[in-house]
Design a protein around this motif. Sequence first.
Motif, PDB file in Angstrom:
ATOM      1  N   ASN A   3      42.964  -5.548   4.720  1.00 30.30           N
ATOM      2  CA  ASN A   3      43.201  -5.488   6.161  1.00 30.30           C
ATOM      3  C   ASN A   3      42.427  -4.368   6.845  1.00 30.30           C
ATOM      4  OD1 ASN A   3      44.869  -7.683   6.185  1.00 30.30           O
ATOM      5  ND2 ASN A   3      46.742  -6.487   5.921  1.00 30.30           N
ATOM      6  N   LEU A   4      42.349  -3.197   6.203  1.00 31.22           N
ATOM      7  CA  LEU A   4      41.600  -2.098   6.803  1.00 31.22           C
ATOM      8  C   LEU A   4      40.104  -2.401   6.866  1.00 31.22           C
ATOM      9  CD1 LEU A   4      43.387   1.029   5.303  1.00 31.22           C
ATOM     10  CD2 LEU A   4      43.413   0.245   7.664  1.00 31.22           C
ATOM     11  N   ALA A   5      39.576  -3.023   5.815  1.00 28.77           N
ATOM     12  CA  ALA A   5      38.158  -3.386   5.812  1.00 28.77           C
ATOM     13  C   ALA A   5      37.876  -4.434   6.886  1.00 28.77           C
ATOM     14  CB  ALA A   5      37.747  -3.900   4.439  1.00 28.77           C
ATOM     15  N   ARG A   6      38.804  -5.344   7.101  1.00 27.73           N
ATOM     16  CA  ARG A   6      38.640  -6.334   8.183  1.00 27.73           C
ATOM     17  C   ARG A   6      38.667  -5.668   9.543  1.00 27.73           C
ATOM     18  NH1 ARG A   6      41.704 -11.721   5.944  1.00 27.73           N
ATOM     19  NH2 ARG A   6      40.874 -11.376   3.885  1.00 27.73           N
ATOM     20  N   SER A   7      39.499  -4.669   9.678  1.00 33.13           N
ATOM     21  CA  SER A   7      39.541  -3.915  10.938  1.00 33.13           C
ATOM     22  C   SER A   7      38.220  -3.186  11.183  1.00 33.13           C
ATOM     23  CB  SER A   7      40.687  -2.904  10.921  1.00 33.13           C
ATOM     24  OG  SER A   7      41.925  -3.548  10.816  1.00 33.13           O
ATOM     25  N   VAL A   8      37.660  -2.622  10.124  1.00 31.19           N
ATOM     26  CA  VAL A   8      36.362  -1.949  10.244  1.00 31.19           C
ATOM     27  C   VAL A   8      35.286  -2.967  10.614  1.00 31.19           C
ATOM     28  CG1 VAL A   8      34.563  -0.744   8.941  1.00 31.19           C
ATOM     29  CG2 VAL A   8      36.937  -0.042   8.726  1.00 31.19           C
ATOM     30  N   ALA A   9      35.299  -4.126   9.974  1.00 35.46           N
ATOM     31  CA  ALA A   9      34.324  -5.170  10.291  1.00 35.46           C
ATOM     32  C   ALA A   9      34.483  -5.633  11.736  1.00 35.46           C
ATOM     33  CB  ALA A   9      34.476  -6.351   9.336  1.00 35.46           C
ATOM     34  N   ALA A  10      35.718  -5.804  12.181  1.00 34.77           N
ATOM     35  CA  ALA A  10      35.964  -6.226  13.569  1.00 34.77           C
ATOM     36  C   ALA A  10      35.489  -5.165  14.556  1.00 34.77           C
ATOM     37  CB  ALA A  10      37.449  -6.515  13.778  1.00 34.77           C
ATOM     38  N   ALA A  11      35.737  -3.896  14.231  1.00 36.34           N
ATOM     39  CA  ALA A  11      35.262  -2.816  15.105  1.00 36.34           C
ATOM     40  C   ALA A  11      33.736  -2.761  15.127  1.00 36.34           C
ATOM     41  CB  ALA A  11      35.831  -1.477  14.632  1.00 36.34           C
ATOM     42  N   ALA A  12      33.097  -2.987  13.983  1.00 35.27           N
ATOM     43  CA  ALA A  12      31.631  -2.995  13.930  1.00 35.27           C
ATOM     44  C   ALA A  12      31.065  -4.158  14.744  1.00 35.27           C
ATOM     45  CB  ALA A  12      31.161  -3.072  12.478  1.00 35.27           C
ATOM     46  N   VAL A  13      31.678  -5.329  14.632  1.00 37.60           N
ATOM     47  CA  VAL A  13      31.227  -6.489  15.418  1.00 37.60           C
ATOM     48  C   VAL A  13      31.423  -6.215  16.909  1.00 37.60           C
ATOM     49  CG1 VAL A  13      31.749  -8.902  15.975  1.00 37.60           C
ATOM     50  CG2 VAL A  13      31.542  -8.192  13.589  1.00 37.60           C
ATOM     51  N   ALA A  14      32.559  -5.642  17.262  1.00 32.62           N
ATOM     52  CA  ALA A  14      32.820  -5.321  18.679  1.00 32.62           C
ATOM     53  C   ALA A  14      31.816  -4.302  19.205  1.00 32.62           C
ATOM     54  CB  ALA A  14      34.246  -4.805  18.846  1.00 32.62           C
ATOM     55  N   SER A  15      31.503  -3.286  18.410  1.00 32.55           N
ATOM     56  CA  SER A  15      30.548  -2.276  18.871  1.00 32.55           C
ATOM     57  C   SER A  15      29.144  -2.861  18.991  1.00 32.55           C
ATOM     58  CB  SER A  15      30.544  -1.065  17.941  1.00 32.55           C
ATOM     59  OG  SER A  15      29.881  -1.339  16.736  1.00 32.55           O
ATOM     60  N   ARG A  16      28.742  -3.700  18.054  1.00 33.36           N
ATOM     61  CA  ARG A  16      27.428  -4.348  18.126  1.00 33.36           C
ATOM     62  C   ARG A  16      27.351  -5.274  19.334  1.00 33.36           C
ATOM     63  NH1 ARG A  16      23.085  -2.294  16.323  1.00 33.36           N
ATOM     64  NH2 ARG A  16      24.258  -0.747  17.388  1.00 33.36           N
ATOM     65  N   THR A  17      28.426  -6.009  19.594  1.00 36.17           N
ATOM     66  CA  THR A  17      28.451  -6.902  20.751  1.00 36.17           C
ATOM     67  C   THR A  17      28.303  -6.106  22.040  1.00 36.17           C
ATOM     68  OG1 THR A  17      29.859  -8.454  19.540  1.00 36.17           O
ATOM     69  CG2 THR A  17      29.791  -8.683  21.930  1.00 36.17           C
ATOM     70  N   LEU A  18      29.044  -5.013  22.145  1.00 40.10           N
ATOM     71  CA  LEU A  18      28.957  -4.169  23.332  1.00 40.10           C
ATOM     72  C   LEU A  18      27.559  -3.582  23.502  1.00 40.10           C
ATOM     73  CD1 LEU A  18      30.350  -2.774  25.736  1.00 40.10           C
ATOM     74  CD2 LEU A  18      30.946  -0.923  24.161  1.00 40.10           C
ATOM     75  N   VAL A  19      26.991  -3.071  22.426  1.00 41.75           N
ATOM     76  CA  VAL A  19      25.654  -2.488  22.487  1.00 41.75           C
ATOM     77  C   VAL A  19      24.619  -3.551  22.870  1.00 41.75           C
ATOM     78  CG1 VAL A  19      23.816  -1.490  21.059  1.00 41.75           C
ATOM     79  CG2 VAL A  19      26.118  -0.553  20.952  1.00 41.75           C
ATOM     80  N   CYS A  20      24.726  -4.737  22.303  1.00 44.52           N
ATOM     81  CA  CYS A  20      23.772  -5.810  22.616  1.00 44.52           C
ATOM     82  C   CYS A  20      23.888  -6.256  24.066  1.00 44.52           C
ATOM     83  CB  CYS A  20      23.973  -6.994  21.680  1.00 44.52           C
ATOM     84  SG  CYS A  20      23.511  -6.623  19.977  1.00 44.52           S
ATOM     85  N   VAL A  21      25.106  -6.393  24.563  1.00 45.42           N
ATOM     86  CA  VAL A  21      25.307  -6.772  25.962  1.00 45.42           C
ATOM     87  C   VAL A  21      24.742  -5.695  26.884  1.00 45.42           C
ATOM     88  CG1 VAL A  21      27.083  -7.116  27.746  1.00 45.42           C
ATOM     89  CG2 VAL A  21      27.250  -8.314  25.567  1.00 45.42           C
ATOM     90  N   LEU A  22      25.020  -4.441  26.577  1.00 39.63           N
ATOM     91  CA  LEU A  22      24.485  -3.349  27.396  1.00 39.63           C
ATOM     92  C   LEU A  22      22.962  -3.278  27.327  1.00 39.63           C
ATOM     93  CD1 LEU A  22      27.101  -0.525  26.722  1.00 39.63           C
ATOM     94  CD2 LEU A  22      26.802  -1.876  28.806  1.00 39.63           C
ATOM     95  N   ALA A  23      22.385  -3.522  26.158  1.00 43.19           N
ATOM     96  CA  ALA A  23      20.919  -3.511  26.027  1.00 43.19           C
ATOM     97  C   ALA A  23      20.289  -4.636  26.840  1.00 43.19           C
ATOM     98  CB  ALA A  23      20.526  -3.626  24.562  1.00 43.19           C
TER      99      ALA A  23
END
Length: 150
Positions: A3-23
Motif C-alpha cells: 500500500n505504501l509503494a502504491r501511494s508513492v507511485a500515485a504521488a509520482a504519477v500526480a507530480s508528473r501529471t502536474l509538471v507536464c500540464v504546467l510545462a
Amino acid sequence: MGNLARSVAAAAVASRTLVCVLALLADALVEDYDRSTYLSPKSCTTERDPLTHLSAQPRFCARLEGLVAWDSVWFLRIAECGYEYEHTHAFFPMLPALMRLLHTPVAFVTEPFTGPMPPRCQLVLSGFLLSNALFVLSAVCFFKLSATVL
C-alpha cells in the motif's frame, strides 16, 4: 506492491501529471527563451519521410516539440541519427536506444487517436512517455530501497 509503494507511485504519477500540464501550459503561454532547440541541425529523416508535412495532428506534434529543450535536443538527435558529432558522445546511449526501440509501438498505439505522425514526433512522444514512466518506477524503487535500508 504494498500500500505504501502504491501511494508513492500515485504521488509520482500526480507530480508528473502536474509538471507536464504546467510545462505544456507554460509552452503555450510564454515565449521561448534561450533554449537549445536551435542547436539541433535539420532532421536526418526529413528528406526520407513522406509524412513529414502530412501529419494529421500538427498541433499535437508542435506541443510535443515545445518540450524538447536542453539535453533532450541531443537525446532526440541521437535517437534520430545516431552519434554524428564528438559532442554527442557526452550522452549515454540507453535513453536514445529505448526511444528508438519504442517509437514504433508507441506510434501504433497512439495512431488511432493522433493519426499518422512523422518519425520525429513519434520519437519525442516515446521519449516523453519513457522518461515519465521511468520517473515513476524510480520513485517506487527509491522508496523500497529506503524502506529496506532505513
